[in-house]
Scaffold this active site. Structure first.
Site, mmCIF file in Angstrom:
data_model
loop_
_atom_site.group_PDB
_atom_site.id
_atom_site.type_symbol
_atom_site.label_atom_id
_atom_site.label_comp_id
_atom_site.label_asym_id
_atom_site.label_seq_id
_atom_site.Cartn_x
_atom_site.Cartn_y
_atom_site.Cartn_z
ATOM 1 N N HIS A 11 0.950 4.965 -2.502
ATOM 2 C CA HIS A 11 0.480 5.711 -3.676
ATOM 3 C C HIS A 11 1.701 6.298 -4.382
ATOM 4 O O HIS A 11 2.456 7.052 -3.752
ATOM 5 C CB HIS A 11 -0.464 6.830 -3.238
ATOM 6 C CG HIS A 11 -1.648 6.320 -2.469
ATOM 7 N ND1 HIS A 11 -2.892 6.188 -3.038
ATOM 8 C CD2 HIS A 11 -1.765 5.879 -1.186
ATOM 9 C CE1 HIS A 11 -3.735 5.703 -2.131
ATOM 10 N NE2 HIS A 11 -3.075 5.504 -0.998
ATOM 11 N N GLU B 262 -10.379 3.925 7.692
ATOM 12 C CA GLU B 262 -9.328 4.925 7.953
ATOM 13 C C GLU B 262 -10.030 6.131 8.587
ATOM 14 O O GLU B 262 -9.875 6.382 9.764
ATOM 15 C CB GLU B 262 -8.632 5.305 6.636
ATOM 16 C CG GLU B 262 -7.529 6.359 6.785
ATOM 17 C CD GLU B 262 -7.008 6.871 5.432
ATOM 18 O OE1 GLU B 262 -7.705 6.724 4.418
ATOM 19 O OE2 GLU B 262 -5.899 7.461 5.421
ATOM 20 N N HIS C 20 -9.797 1.276 0.183
ATOM 21 C CA HIS C 20 -9.571 2.018 1.420
ATOM 22 C C HIS C 20 -10.878 2.019 2.232
ATOM 23 O O HIS C 20 -11.924 2.411 1.721
ATOM 24 C CB HIS C 20 -9.205 3.468 1.135
ATOM 25 C CG HIS C 20 -7.799 3.691 0.662
ATOM 26 N ND1 HIS C 20 -7.296 3.132 -0.465
ATOM 27 C CD2 HIS C 20 -6.790 4.440 1.194
ATOM 28 C CE1 HIS C 20 -6.046 3.512 -0.623
ATOM 29 N NE2 HIS C 20 -5.703 4.310 0.364
ATOM 30 N N HIS D 28 0.829 -1.210 0.000
ATOM 31 C CA HIS D 28 0.000 0.000 0.000
ATOM 32 C C HIS D 28 0.861 1.256 0.000
ATOM 33 O O HIS D 28 1.291 1.729 1.059
ATOM 34 C CB HIS D 28 -0.908 -0.043 1.239
ATOM 35 C CG HIS D 28 -1.946 1.034 1.284
ATOM 36 N ND1 HIS D 28 -3.289 0.765 1.481
ATOM 37 C CD2 HIS D 28 -1.863 2.378 1.174
ATOM 38 C CE1 HIS D 28 -3.971 1.896 1.489
ATOM 39 N NE2 HIS D 28 -3.117 2.900 1.305
ATOM 40 N N ASP E 22 2.068 4.214 2.725
ATOM 41 C CA ASP E 22 0.965 5.039 2.199
ATOM 42 C C ASP E 22 1.450 6.176 1.286
ATOM 43 O O ASP E 22 1.364 6.062 0.063
ATOM 44 C CB ASP E 22 0.099 5.564 3.358
ATOM 45 C CG ASP E 22 -1.346 5.803 2.958
ATOM 46 O OD1 ASP E 22 -1.714 5.489 1.815
ATOM 47 O OD2 ASP E 22 -2.125 6.295 3.799
ATOM 48 N N ASP E 23 1.906 7.280 1.884
ATOM 49 C CA ASP E 23 2.398 8.439 1.115
ATOM 50 C C ASP E 23 3.656 8.937 1.842
ATOM 51 O O ASP E 23 3.616 9.976 2.528
ATOM 52 C CB ASP E 23 1.335 9.549 1.088
ATOM 53 C CG ASP E 23 0.020 9.058 0.498
ATOM 54 O OD1 ASP E 23 -0.108 8.992 -0.729
ATOM 55 O OD2 ASP E 23 -0.886 8.712 1.298
#
Ligand code: ADE
Ligand code: ZN
Length: 334
Positions: free
Chosen positions: A15, A195, A192, A13, A273-274
């Site tokens: 992006h 969250e 997703h 996971h 994630d990011d």
């Protein structure tokens, strides 16, 4: 600490646009004459204050990537960095909507990214795959357009379909058709949920999207029956603790449910994630969780094994990755 270095890692996971190093975004912004000063400060840090402004900063940073070569460089940079932290496998979410907004066709976008993944693999042996995502707050028509594009232009490294964006907008029922199309085309699916939404959001994603993996999913902890369901149905959570803390879902790693979920028997993986937006990396996720919850070498190996078992890759690749994972046990850790 030596454990954190020697445990092979796998990520499910992340992006790709959210993995863009600020220095690269700044360089491309200057080249293209894009003003990114509202989202990137003088110290090379992304500027945002909550989930909504994070998503805006992400959109602006994405807008500087305009050509297949830009995306190749982004993917190569990210996969090399993952490999340098001991990762043997990575899946990245790709966003055809963001590419389109920057004037790039789906095919050019994917070919650029694939070239970067292959270049990183040649030098580091890291395996990579892509999961095309629809953006939830863009609505169901947009998400269906993405899945049609993906199914109509198959690429060997695009092996999954997912739903990202603002979980607070749009019910999963709106996206059931898109997920049915993706599943029928043989793509792995993930969404997703759990969250910013609570247990109901997780349940709805399972019911309407029929996914076996969930992005985050951690707020399932608020409902005992749902936790049992995740265990019984062997749902794999793509847990991103650093992201959750940066975005204020939890105040401190000590209070994050990752360890509790694992103890209850939920299949969990660790992810970034990011990463530059949240001041993290995959390596930092493994080491901070290991330190906070006193995980052993074997605990970390289990997490990587779960990720490889749930990976959207072909079976020969999965077998090779599991062999590489197990070979780490022979390496002295001290
Ligand atoms: N897109 C990029 N990062 C995201 C996140 N953490 N949640 C939902 N959508 C996203
Ligand atoms: Zn995400």
């Amino acid at each position: 600490m030596s454990d954190a270095i020697t445990v092979p890692k796998a990520e499910l996971h992340c992006h790709i646009e959210g993995a863009a190093p600020p220095t690269l975004v700044k360089r491309l912004a200057e080249k293209r004459g894009v003003d990114v000063s509202a989202v990137l400060n003088g110290n090379g840090k992304y500027i945002w204050s909550d989930f909504t402004t994070f998503l805006k900063a992400y959109d602006v940073a994405s807008s500087v990537f305009r050509t297949p070569a830009d995306y190749a460089l982004l993917a190569e940079t990210y996969f090399r960095m993952l490999a340098a932290e001991g990762a043997i496998y990575g899946e990245v979410f790709i966003s055809p909507d963001h590419a389109q907004a920057a004037g790039l066709s789906y095919r050019s976008y994917v070919e650029g990214l694939a070239a970067g993944i292959e270049r990183a693999k040649t030098d580091t042996a890291i395996e990579g795959r892509m999961i095309a995502i629809g953006v939830r707050h863009f609505g169901s028509a947009s998400v269906e357009r993405v899945v049609k594009e993906v199914v109509g232009n198959p690429h060997p490294l695009v092996t999954g379909f997912g739903l990202a964006g603002d979980e607070r907008s749009g019910h999963p029922a709106n996206f059931a058709k898109a997920f049915r199309m993706a599943t029928e085309a043989g793509l792995g699916t993930t969404a997703h949920a759990g969250e910013f939404g609570g247990p109901d959001s997780v349940t709805a994603a399972l019911e309407f999207l029929r996914v076996k993996r969930l992005g985050h999913g951690v707020r399932a902890i608020e409902d005992k029956d749902l936790v049992k369901r995740l265990v019984d149905e062997e749902i794999v959570l793509e847990v991103c603790p650093g992201s959750n803390i940066a975005l204020g879902v939890y105040t401190h790693l000590r209070f994050h449910p990752v360890n509790m979920l694992r103890k209850e028997g939920v299949k969990i993986t660790l992810n970034s994630d990011d990463p530059p937006f949240f001041g993290t990396t995959l390596g930092k996720e493994y080491s901070s969780v290991t330190e906070t919850f006193g995980w052993s070498f074997d605990d970390q190996m289990d997490v990587t094994r779960t990720a490889i078992e749930a990976a959207f890759c072909d079976e020969p690749t999965r077998t090779r990755l599991l062999v590489r994972l197990e070979s780490a046990r022979q390496v002295p850790t001290g």
